[in-house]
Write an enzyme that holds these catalytic residues in place. Structure first.
Site, PDB file in Angstrom:
ATOM      1  N   LYS A  28     -15.701   0.449  10.608  1.00  0.00           N
ATOM      2  CA  LYS A  28     -14.557   0.960  11.384  1.00  0.00           C
ATOM      3  C   LYS A  28     -14.058   2.267  10.762  1.00  0.00           C
ATOM      4  CE  LYS A  28     -10.261  -0.637  10.517  1.00  0.00           C
ATOM      5  NZ  LYS A  28      -9.276   0.408  10.231  1.00  0.00           N
ATOM      6  N   ASN A  29     -13.938   2.290   9.423  1.00  0.00           N
ATOM      7  CA  ASN A  29     -13.317   3.440   8.764  1.00  0.00           C
ATOM      8  C   ASN A  29     -14.248   4.621   8.620  1.00  0.00           C
ATOM      9  OD1 ASN A  29     -11.067   1.918   8.726  1.00  0.00           O
ATOM     10  ND2 ASN A  29     -11.131   1.437   6.539  1.00  0.00           N
ATOM     11  N   ARG A  98      -3.241   3.953  13.115  1.00  0.00           N
ATOM     12  CA  ARG A  98      -2.953   4.913  12.053  1.00  0.00           C
ATOM     13  C   ARG A  98      -3.884   6.106  12.156  1.00  0.00           C
ATOM     14  NH1 ARG A  98      -0.278   7.397   7.891  1.00  0.00           N
ATOM     15  NH2 ARG A  98      -1.806   8.285   6.481  1.00  0.00           N
ATOM     16  N   CYS A 122       2.181   1.057  10.642  1.00  0.00           N
ATOM     17  CA  CYS A 122       3.033   1.081   9.443  1.00  0.00           C
ATOM     18  C   CYS A 122       3.117  -0.292   8.809  1.00  0.00           C
ATOM     19  CB  CYS A 122       4.433   1.542   9.847  1.00  0.00           C
ATOM     20  SG  CYS A 122       5.166   0.415  11.035  1.00  0.00           S
ATOM     21  N   ARG A 127       3.655   5.124   5.687  1.00  0.00           N
ATOM     22  CA  ARG A 127       2.341   5.755   5.894  1.00  0.00           C
ATOM     23  C   ARG A 127       2.569   7.256   6.094  1.00  0.00           C
ATOM     24  NH1 ARG A 127      -1.503   1.829   7.420  1.00  0.00           N
ATOM     25  NH2 ARG A 127      -3.099   3.288   6.773  1.00  0.00           N
ATOM     26  N   LEU A 131       0.301  14.952   3.104  1.00  0.00           N
ATOM     27  CA  LEU A 131      -0.920  15.574   2.551  1.00  0.00           C
ATOM     28  C   LEU A 131      -1.796  16.132   3.671  1.00  0.00           C
ATOM     29  CD1 LEU A 131      -1.797  12.926  -0.177  1.00  0.00           C
ATOM     30  CD2 LEU A 131      -0.552  15.078  -0.446  1.00  0.00           C
ATOM     31  N   ASP A 313      -8.432  -2.605   0.588  1.00  0.00           N
ATOM     32  CA  ASP A 313      -8.709  -3.397   1.789  1.00  0.00           C
ATOM     33  C   ASP A 313      -9.332  -4.748   1.459  1.00  0.00           C
ATOM     34  OD1 ASP A 313      -9.700  -0.531   3.836  1.00  0.00           O
ATOM     35  OD2 ASP A 313      -7.759  -1.251   3.114  1.00  0.00           O
ATOM     36  N   ARG A 405      -8.761  -5.549  15.501  1.00  0.00           N
ATOM     37  CA  ARG A 405      -8.823  -4.097  15.255  1.00  0.00           C
ATOM     38  C   ARG A 405     -10.006  -3.753  14.346  1.00  0.00           C
ATOM     39  NH1 ARG A 405      -4.316  -2.093  12.171  1.00  0.00           N
ATOM     40  NH2 ARG A 405      -5.646  -0.256  12.262  1.00  0.00           N
TER      41      ARG A 405
END
Ligand code: EPZ
Length: 431
Positions: A28-29, A98, A122, A127, A131, A313, A405
């Protein structure tokens, strides 16, 4: 009566060792920033090994909202960005997850403007995106913020980005903005996660020149026109860590294919210290635990940290496995302010866990018991499934909108490994 409203829940019966093999879903990431990067492509893109997740569907919705052709058939995603003219992501879409913020960099590179509201997601505490915004400014774009959201203008020219924290998302946003910049860029103190390396691989497959991902310094050559391309997304190391935690909790022997063991080496080390047998090959990881030999507590404190440290995670799933063990294990959650929301539900299953600020002390008990529990966030939901696999009796897990998700059909994965899990629709108990 809820007027026929039902909600999905998972019924998981514990106590049966897990056995078998499974190919882990795509990450997913990794696929989420890669989908945002499709805005930089000069032609059609085809992506293999894409998981079917609600966050992926949300990212495809944003691409279509911006004017791309984008769709998913099974685990293959195709995107054609050539029709995209949009530069604003709707508030509803921004709040859906996010990682919607990750569209900022590529939007600026493609259109020279972007209008976003603050991202959602959040549930882990604050969050911030400071940056991300400072990186965009360092690459030559103007950023203004007001109550309504974030307004960015100007095409990036490139430059030096210094991240005060190795933020994964900010690194990805900086990379995507820099690839579309007219001049060269350097990103210092970049995140080193494997998903960053995967994003670099995708960008270079489109004709970009990105170097250094996986180290703390990434260089990007500016002024290059990208084409279309084909790419295969890496395996999901956090889904793998969750499934391995399930084997540690229930006992048994499982082999996972499609994941690079090095991407979860710190997690494997913890399971080895807890008394599991761990083996790994080029594209696979195996874990076994004899159900008659209880898990041992891990002597060293489990600190979450940026890669290559212990991944935040994996904190919840690993804690769920160690809740039933011999001895006490300390956790320290250093990445997010509020990432112990699974602890209350683990206590409802009989766990003995004390939280003080960033630290959690897990006093191992002999065995958890089944209970009706609710996921409060994505990895906390994975943790409760892990706990249920090792518990005595049956558990009912709600809050599946969080779980779906990031886990593609969690109950299907557990069944494939011999777990007793099924999804049911039920009317919530009248409050
Ligand atoms: C990514 O989130 C992952 N999400 C998260 O996975 C993961 O937990 C996190 O990286 C850390 O590994 C995706 O990739 C979609 P960060 P991200 O920016 O990019 C602070 C999951 O369960 N920070 O590295 O949001 C921040 O508050 C999710 O799959 C700032 O202060 O994480 C946090 O304390 C959850 N300012 C720390 O940095 C900023 O501008 C790490 O955040 C950005 C971040």
């Amino acid at each position: 009566m809820w007027g026929g409203f039902t909600m999905s829940v998972l019924y998981i019966r514990g106590g049966k060792p897990l056995e078998g093999e499974l190919t882990v879903q795509g990450a997913k990431n990794s696929v989420l920033p890669i989908l945002a990067a499709c805005l930089l492509a000069g032609g059609p893109v085809e992506l293999d090994n894409c998981p079917r997740l609600t966050d992926v569907a949300a990212a495809l919705g944003i691409l279509r909202h911006l004017g791309c052709q984008a769709g998913q058939e099974g685990h293959v995603i195709t995107v054609d960005p050539r029709g995209a003219e949009g530069s604003a992501v709707s508030e509803e879409q921004m709040r859906s997850m996010r990682s919607s913020i990750i569209f900022l960099g590529p939007l600026l590179a493609r259109t020279g403007q972007a209008r976003l509201t603050y991202p959602g997601g959040c549930e882990l505490g604050a969050r911030p995106i400071d940056l991300h915004l400072s990186a965009i400014r360092a690459l030559g774009c103007q950023v203004t913020e007001d109550a309504g959201g974030i307004y960015c203008r100007g095409r990036p020219v490139g430059g030096e980005v210094y991240l005060t924290l190795p933020s994964v998302g900010a690194t990805e946003n900086a990379m995507l903005c820099a690839v579309g910049a007219s001049g060269d860029s350097t990103i210092v103190n970049a995140a080193r996660e494997p998903e960053i390396v995967d994003l670099q691989g995708f960008l270079n497959a489109l004709g970009a020149r990105v170097r250094g991902a996986g180290s703390g310094v990434i260089t990007v050559e500016g002024g290059r026109r990208l084409g279309g391309g084909h790419y295969t997304v890496m395996g999901d190391r956090i889904v793998a860590a969750t499934l391995l935690a399930g084997v540690a909790a229930a006992g048994g022997h499982v082999a996972l294919r499609g994941v690079d063991w090095r991407s979860l080496a710190t997690v494997l080390s913890v399971f080895h210290q807890a008394g599991c047998q761990v083996a790994s090959g080029e594209d696979r990881v195996e874990l076994a635990r004899d159900p008659s030999c209880p898990l041992q507590a891990v002597r060293e404190i489990i600190h979450t940290a940026p890669y290559p440290g212990f991944p935040t995670d994996a904190q919840a799933p690993v804690m769920a496995a160690l809740a039933a063990s011999r001895g006490s294990t300390w956790f320290e959650e250093n990445m997010f302010d509020s990432r112990y929301r699974h602890v209350a539900e683990l206590r409802n299953m009989g766990a003995d866990i004390t939280v003080r600020g960033r630290t959690a002390l897990v006093r191992g008990v002999e065995r958890l018991h089944g209970a009706r529990v609710a996921a409060a966030d994505l990895r906390g939901g994975g943790a409760l499934a892990v706990a249920a696999l090792g518990a005595r009796g049956e558990s009912v897990l709600s809050g599946l909108h969080h779980v779906d998700r990031g886990y593609e059909c969690l109950e299907g994965m557990l069944r494939q490994l011999g777990g007793q899990a099924r999804r049911e629709e039920e009317e919530p108990a009248a409050s």
